[in-house]
Design an enzyme around this catalytic site. Structure first.
Site, PDB file in Angstrom:
ATOM      1  N   CYS A 108      41.416  51.159  29.743  1.00  0.00           N
ATOM      2  CA  CYS A 108      42.470  51.143  30.628  1.00  0.00           C
ATOM      3  C   CYS A 108      43.037  52.745  30.433  1.00  0.00           C
ATOM      4  CB  CYS A 108      43.612  50.388  30.316  1.00  0.00           C
ATOM      5  SG  CYS A 108      42.956  48.482  30.544  1.00  0.00           S
ATOM      6  N   HIS A 117      50.219  52.935  32.963  1.00  0.00           N
ATOM      7  CA  HIS A 117      49.173  51.857  33.278  1.00  0.00           C
ATOM      8  C   HIS A 117      49.758  50.721  33.640  1.00  0.00           C
ATOM      9  CE1 HIS A 117      45.844  49.226  32.614  1.00  0.00           C
ATOM     10  NE2 HIS A 117      46.083  48.832  31.678  1.00  0.00           N
ATOM     11  N   ASN A 123      46.237  43.963  36.740  1.00  0.00           N
ATOM     12  CA  ASN A 123      45.534  45.129  35.978  1.00  0.00           C
ATOM     13  C   ASN A 123      44.051  45.439  36.231  1.00  0.00           C
ATOM     14  OD1 ASN A 123      44.477  46.827  33.905  1.00  0.00           O
ATOM     15  ND2 ASN A 123      45.283  45.466  32.261  1.00  0.00           N
TER      16      ASN A 123
END
Length: 333
Positions: free
Chosen positions: A112, A255, A285
């Site tokens: 990520c 993020h 996500n």
């Protein structure tokens, strides 16, 4: 040393939208349970007609169009992904689909944190004068590696891609004002997409390991504690490095992992909630895709304006985390 100009953005998401109510038909959960704990209402999932490569290429093409570039002018394509279509690398296929035949293309894997790590990496090629233009793409198709019967993790992830076109510019116009990158493998076991292996006979008396991958494994509490501790800390360090006051930040672009993490980080930094960019509700996500996807959305709807200052941080498996102070100089809305 040259500066870096952020020139254009792009994004692509799958057509299939899976709502929280849809998921409640498969696992024991509810829209209220998911929203309260994550801020997520829906996610996009690639079907058999879509792939990591097709999403990445679509996002990349849009970024080039928004920048006003011909694909042949690109020197470098960096694809941040942990879920390539080919373990040998998907960036060259993206290069071919985009038509950027002059560009060197390769994958970078940092989960990520991948987009931010890739943006900083690409910038170094441009700063030295070795290259002039780069396309940085963050894309993941983690739906392939989710255990859809595990309600703790299946509610979190979606598929998507985002891209940013950057080029070298005079140092006084630099759009990457500072960065910090960190890794800590000692804590990495709390978030994994780990290899599996089984013994397979190769020849009589000789064997080898036949490989594969387990579904995503996560200790949610440990990941949350890591994020709310390290993200504000690294951003505070970056702001100190660049002599930047939190009040001068126009947007906080983190993020998109969990709304609770976004809120906690903003509070610890003293940044107002209306400066926190979030599209978690719509996409969940998307790993390396979250930052460029959110950036493109905010540029396209006019929230981010040319010249504005963006504090960004990526964090995730590895463990890895980083931060960058950016100034947008591309087209808006």
């Amino acid at each position: 040393m040259k500066g870096i100009r952020l020139c254009g953005s792009g994004a692509a998401v799958p057509r299939l939208r899976i709502s929280n109510d849809d998921l409640s038909g498969r696992v024991e959960t509810s829209d209220e349970w998911i929203r309260t704990r994550t801020g997520i209402a829906a996610r996009r999932v690639a079907d058999e007609s879509e792939s990591l490569t097709s999403l990445a290429a679509a996002a990349g093409k849009q970024a080039l169009e928004r920048a006003g570039w011909d694909a042949s002018s690109v020197d470098l394509i960096l694809l941040a992904t942990s879920s390539p279509d080919d373990l040998f690398g998907s960036a060259p296929k993206v290069q071919a689909l985009i038509g950027a035949g002059s560009a060197v293309a390769f994958d970078l894997t940092a989960a990520c944190s991948g987009f931010l790590f890739s943006l900083v990496t690409a910038a170094q090629y441009l700063r030295t004068g070795a290259m002039t233009r780069a396309l940085v793409i963050g894309a993941d198709q983690l739906s392939r590696w989710v255990d859809w019967d595990d309600r703790r993790s299946c509610v979190l992830f979606g598929d998507g891609a985002g891209a940013v076109a950057i080029e070298a510019c005079p140092a006084e116009n630099d759009g990457l004002l500072g960065f910090r990158l960190n890794s800590d493998g000692a804590r990495g076991d709390c978030l994994t997409l780990a290899q599996t292996s089984e013994r397979a006979e190769l020849l009589p008396g000789m064997s080898h390991q036949r490989g594969g991958y387990a579904p995503i494994g996560m200790n949610g509490q440990e990941v949350y504690k890591f994020a709310v501790r390290e993200v504000p800390a690294i951003l505070k360090q970056l702001l100190a490095d660049t002599n930047t006051e939190p009040a001068s930040i126009d947007w906080l672009l983190l993020h998109q992992a969990n709304q609770r993490i976004l809120d906690a980080a903003a509070e610890r930094l003293g940044i107002a909630a209306d400066k926190v960019l979030s599209n978690l509700a719509n996409y969940g996500n998307t790993s390396a895709g979250t930052i460029p996807l959110m950036l493109h959305e905010a540029v396209s709807d006019g929230r981010i304006q040319s010249g504005q200052l963006i504090a960004s941080s990526g964090f995730g498996a590895g463990l890895s985390w980083g931060a960058a102070l950016l100034r947008w100089d591309g087209p808006t809305s």
